[in-house]
Design a protein around this motif. Structure first.
Motif, PDB file in Angstrom:
ATOM      1  N   THR A  43       0.803  -1.722  -0.041  1.00 18.88           N
ATOM      2  CA  THR A  43       0.343  -0.024  -0.058  1.00 18.88           C
ATOM      3  C   THR A  43       0.899   1.361  -0.146  1.00 18.88           C
ATOM      4  OG1 THR A  43      -1.312  -1.405   0.676  1.00 18.88           O
ATOM      5  CG2 THR A  43      -1.679   1.150   0.972  1.00 18.88           C
ATOM      6  N   GLN A  84      -7.846   0.591  -0.733  1.00 19.83           N
ATOM      7  CA  GLN A  84      -7.950  -0.945  -0.042  1.00 19.83           C
ATOM      8  C   GLN A  84      -9.153  -1.105   1.324  1.00 19.83           C
ATOM      9  OE1 GLN A  84      -4.500  -2.134   2.566  1.00 19.83           O
ATOM     10  NE2 GLN A  84      -4.883  -4.127   2.880  1.00 19.83           N
ATOM     11  N   ASP A 161      -6.268  -2.069  -4.638  1.00 21.79           N
ATOM     12  CA  ASP A 161      -6.164  -2.548  -3.452  1.00 21.79           C
ATOM     13  C   ASP A 161      -6.268  -3.439  -2.905  1.00 21.79           C
ATOM     14  OD1 ASP A 161      -4.160  -2.084  -1.032  1.00 21.79           O
ATOM     15  OD2 ASP A 161      -4.271  -1.024  -0.708  1.00 21.79           O
ATOM     16  N   GLU A 162      -6.010  -4.383  -2.614  1.00 21.57           N
ATOM     17  CA  GLU A 162      -6.702  -5.886  -2.263  1.00 21.57           C
ATOM     18  C   GLU A 162      -8.095  -5.272  -2.193  1.00 21.57           C
ATOM     19  OE1 GLU A 162      -6.041  -7.255   1.181  1.00 21.57           O
ATOM     20  OE2 GLU A 162      -3.903  -6.407   1.652  1.00 21.57           O
TER      21      GLU A 162
HETATM   22 MG   LIG Z   1      -2.033  -2.652   2.489  1.00 25.81          MG
END
Ligand SMILES: [Mg+2]
Ligand SMILES: Nc1ncnc2c1ncn2[C@@H]1O[C@H](COP(=O)(O)OP(=O)(O)O)[C@@H](O)[C@H]1O
Lengths: 268, 259
Positions: A43, A84, A161-162
């Motif tokens: 991140t 995220q 992000d994820e």
């Molecule tokens: Mg992360």
């Protein structure tokens, strides 16, 4: 749009050095997966691409722009970043306003903005939910709203992000579809993921981070075969890759097609 | 997200190690002495021999001086000016400012009053800098303060830093989607409007979630609760509290006696 990262270091105000000299280069239209254990710095790295974080030393270039010299708002026209945690990203009263926020700020003409919003909503399956408050949706749907609000900006680079964490199979398939669409449009897609099967099925290139450094970087087939090195950042190769290895396949297989192809060949 | 939820600064010092109740006694004793002692120079002396050395002893000197310069001094300075100009006492006029007379007495009075307030706010600041709110509340609850009361105080103390942290994440999200917040004042002010709704709503949602979370851990249960954190209360603490209580009582008696 190329992304050039050279010897990037970053230190959080707490004194923790989260990135310790990262150098990577990502070409236009590449599909890159970023893997690595929690806290590896994934991140932190991508937040440099849209200017939310500034290098302590080293440089990040997005095309011909030095990310350290551009405002976050300016970089937003080149890099779209899906957070995220969608709860940190959403702030509008309803899904429609949320998705329109980005294109409106980027100053697209009305017809183009309408078209982009429409497409983002339909790609993410949100067309019938435009009037709902994002906070009345389930967390999985909120994540889709976050996704839609970024792809509506139609940026050359998109970062997820994820995106698949905690999602059911149908939603993961939808996210894979979104990525394929962006790929077809020639966009660069960078995705952080812990879902190694998702990674094997959708990406050409894999970068593994560990403790703020690049551990492995290369074509997915190569990287996912390095079982011992990946173990250092707690990433396990996909099941089929491991099975292929145990069966003594010479090449690294990533997904069902490749696995079946090898089986078919050896059966002949 | 690493949020700062209080003014507390985590350091290891004699003052940090004191029991929270002892520090409350210390703050109250300082305030009582500053306000009740008849000698004119008492508050000034307290700044020199108590407040400043305590801030250094607590190893929060830099933070305390910053707070003093930025917040306490301006506020106290304002009080001083108001009282110096609008206090109708004294004969000896030092100078006149339009229709306002500034006398020697009003100046002296304003100065000592300002110093008293300075001592009071400084003592509280040092207390907040060296005491974690949850440590304070655990200690007071252990001594019999109702849990509901601690909860209200703690959540009030945390509201501002929480809203601040939330505002920062939302601003980051908006900038990431092309909202220019650097520069143009109007645009920046405008960008705060969409913030208000989610801030208030988000805070309300949080309150509800927190209430459920603490109830799930038996908040309203009547049985005796033990604490995971052991908050030290040494014999030095007890001795100090007695000494401070004596000082406080002496100040009060002296005041009553003289008046
Ligand atoms: Mg992360
Ligand atoms: N705001 C912050 N302040 C201090 N340290 C942080 C902050 N955010 C992340 N970190 C630390 O930096 C490291 C990398 O974090 P992050 O990039 O979020 O990891 P990843 O996304 O790979 O899980 C972690 O050890 C994390 O604890």
């Amino acid at each position: 749009m190329n992304i050039e990262v050279r010897d990037l270091h970053f230190v959080y105000p707490t004194g923790f050095e989260a990135l310790k000299g990262i150098s990577i280069s990502i070409g236009a239209g590449e599909q890159v997966a970023l893997v690595g254990q929690n806290g590896a710095g994934k991140t932190t790295l991508v937040r440099h691409f849209n200017g939310l974080l500034r290098p302590a030393s080293g440089s990040v270039f997005i095309g011909d722009w030095d990310a350290a010299r551009c405002s976050v708002a300016k970089l937003a026209s080149r890099v779209g970043y899906v957070f995220q945690n969608p709860d940190e990203q959403l702030f509008s009263r309803d899904v429609g306003t949320e998705v329109r926020f980005g294109p409106r700020n980027l100053g697209y003409p009305k017809e183009k903005a309408d078209g982009l919003v429409e497409r983002a909503l339909s790609l993410t399956g949100l067309t019938d939910k435009v009037e709902i408050n994002p906070y009345d949706l389930s967390p999985t749907w909120r994540k889709m709203v976050a996704l839609a609000s970024v792809i509506a900006m139609d940026t050359p680079v998109v970062i997820f992000d994820e995106p698949t964490t905690g999602q059911d199979a149908a939603t993961i398939a939808r996210i894979a579809h979104v990525i394929a669409e962006l790929h077809a449009l020639g966009r660069t897609v960078i995705t952080i993921t812990h879902d190694i099967d998702f990674c094997a099925e959708n990406f050409d290139r894999v970068i593994a981070l560990s403790n703020g450094q690049v551990l492995l970087d290369g074509p997915a087939g190569e990287v996912l075969g390095q079982e011992e090195i990946l173990a250092r950042t707690y990433v396990e190769p996909p099941q089929l890759t491991r099975l292929g290895k145990r069966l003594g396949f010479k090449e690294t297989v990533r997904n069902q097609e490749e696995f079946l192809a090898v089986v078919a060949r050896s059966a002949r | 997200m690493h949020e700062r939820l209080s003014f507390h600064i985590k350091r290891d010092s004699a003052l940090h190690r004191l029991n929270p109740l002892t520090k409350i006694f210390l703050v109250l004793a300082l305030i009582l002495v500053a306000f009740l002692n008849p000698w004119y120079w008492t508050p000034h002396l307290l700044v020199l021999i108590a407040i400043t050395p305590l801030s250094l002893l607590a190893r929060v000197g830099a933070e305390y001086f910053r707070a003093a310069a930025r917040l306490i001094l301006p506020a106290v300075g304002f009080l001083f000016l108001m009282q110096a100009f609008f206090q109708p006492v004294g004969e000896e006029i030092l100078f006149q400012f339009y229709f306002l007379d500034v006398t020697r007495e009003s100046l002296m009075f304003a100065f000592s009053n300002a110093m008293r307030i300075f001592v009071m706010v400084s003592a509280f600041t040092l207390f907040l800098l060296t005491t974690h709110p949850s440590e304070l509340m655990s200690d007071l609850t252990r001594r019999g303060l109702p849990g509901q009361f601690s909860y209200v105080i703690i959540s009030t103390l945390q509201i501002l830093p929480q809203i601040q942290a939330r505002a920062q994440t939302t601003i980051a999200a908006q900038r990431s989607r092309g909202l220019e917040t650097e520069g143009h004042f109007i645009k920046r002010a405008g960008s705060l409007i969409p913030l208000v709704g989610p801030l208030v709503l988000g805070s309300l949602v949080e309150v509800e979630e927190r209430a459920i979370a603490i109830e799930a851990r038996g908040f309203t249960s009547k049985s005796l609760k033990t604490s995971l954190h052991d908050i030290p209360d040494s014999s030095i603490d007890k001795a100090l509290r007695w000494a401070l209580a004596v000082i406080a009582i002496l100040s009060i008696t002296l005041k009553l006696w003289l008046s």
